[in-house]
Design an enzyme around this catalytic site. Structure first.
Site, PDB file in Angstrom:
ATOM      1  CB  ILE A 152      -0.931  -0.010   1.243  1.00 53.30           C
ATOM      2  CG1 ILE A 152      -1.665  -1.352   1.333  1.00 53.30           C
ATOM      3  CG2 ILE A 152      -1.899   1.165   1.194  1.00 53.30           C
ATOM      4  CD1 ILE A 152      -2.417  -1.759   0.077  1.00 53.30           C
ATOM      5  CD  GLU A 153       4.547   1.574  -3.188  1.00 54.23           C
ATOM      6  OE1 GLU A 153       4.927   2.627  -3.730  1.00 54.23           O
ATOM      7  OE2 GLU A 153       5.171   0.494  -3.275  1.00 54.23           O
TER       8      GLU A 153
END
Ligand SMILES: *[C@@H]1O[C@H](CO)[C@@H](O)[C@H](O)[C@H]1NC(C)=O
Length: 295
Positions: A152-153
């Site tokens: 998750i970025e």
């Protein structure tokens, strides 16, 4: 001659133990596969003998009530169902003892979780379509993946702790995560606080403040100390670019990695090995081949 025979079992045990020590002295290598159609097949990656974990990248759309979307670049077209052909490759990998995970998120996806219910729905979707459940249209076919990787970025951290708890609650699901090296991670901070993750491969690249830079590993070692003393996880992996082209910054040449950086961190926390981004760059630069055995 006969007198020595009674020691044969003892000698055999010594040889076996010595061999075990030899094979466990090096850490594992984890790799991301899926974002470049020219990196070779998943089975090729596994047959290389380099990796213990392969993260299939990425499920780029999920959550917020969206229909999930798998993106495997040029490998196959999930929309037409052609990615179900990956099942035999996944099984090849697993027959070699390699763990295969689906990585959700990535640098440019459309994803997020709006509530605990939404997180539970995504967990159900992942379980039914990629793990041990039985969905009607499994994008990668019948093969049962070993787990889910959280990459998750986008800086939206809400409810990934719920997703981690829901997935672990379903049974035997390996959970891994790929936070950036600044601690705490903007997207995965709360999720990692659950302590539910088996492996955490920290991205030590594109982040000059905590990655290797200008021939200096001081910031990297400090960040490694912080991560491994702040989070409860099965083991920690040093995430590195597989070539200078694989990331904007943070590349560590093979000699420096094995000669300087790994010796500086392997004794700190639960060191598990390295993660390389990605298989395409690993093939181009022959990176894992050069460092395997010394990581
Ligand atoms: C890759 O690295 C290994 C280990 O150093 C070496 O044996 C092999 O020849 C290299 N392959 C290429 C294509 O450079």
């Amino acid at each position: 001659m006969a007198a020595n025979l009674k020691w044969a079992p003892v000698l055999a045990l010594v040889v076996v133990v010595a061999a075990m020590v030899g094979t466990t002295s090096a850490g594992n290598i984890a790799v991301y596969w899926g974002q470049n159609g020219n990196e070779g097949s998943l089975a090729d990656a596994c047959n290389s003998g380099l990796y213990a974990y392969v993260n299939i990248a990425f499920l780029t759309t999920f959550g917020n009530g969206q229909t999930p979307v798998l993106n495997l670049a040029g490998h196959c077209d999930p929309g037409s169902g052609s990615c179900t052909g990956q099942s035999s490759d996944i099984q090849t990998c697993q027959s070699l003892g390699i763990k295969v995970l689906l990585s959700i998120g990535g640098a440019s996806g459309s994803y997020g979780l709006s509530s605990t219910d939404d997180a539970n729905s995504v967990a159900d979707y992942l379980w039914d379509n990629f793990l041990g459940g039985s969905g009607s249209s499994r994008p990668l076919g019948a093969a049962v993946l070993d787990g889910i990787d959280f990459d998750i970025e986008n800086g939206q951290s809400a409810h990934y702790d719920d997703l981690a708890n829901a997935l672990k609650g379903k049974g035997s699901v390996l959970l891994t995560a790929a936070p950036q090296c600044p601690y705490p991670d903007a997207s995965l901070g709360p999720a990692l606080q659950t302590g539910q993750f088996d492996n955490v491969w920290i991205q030590f690249y594109n982040n000059p403040g905590c990655a290797y830079a200008n021939g200096d590993d001081t910031n990297l070692v400090n960040a490694w100390n912080t991560w491994t003393s702040s989070i409860t996880a099965g083991s920690f992996y040093l995430g590195v670019p597989a070539s200078p082209q694989a990331a904007g910054s943070g590349y560590i040449d093979p000699g420096t990695l094995t000669g300087t950086v790994i010796p500086a961190i392997r004794g700190i926390g639960n060191y598990g090995g390295i993660m390389v981004w990605d298989r395409f760059n690993d093939v181009q630069n022959n990176y894992s081949s050069q460092v395997k055995g010394s990581v």
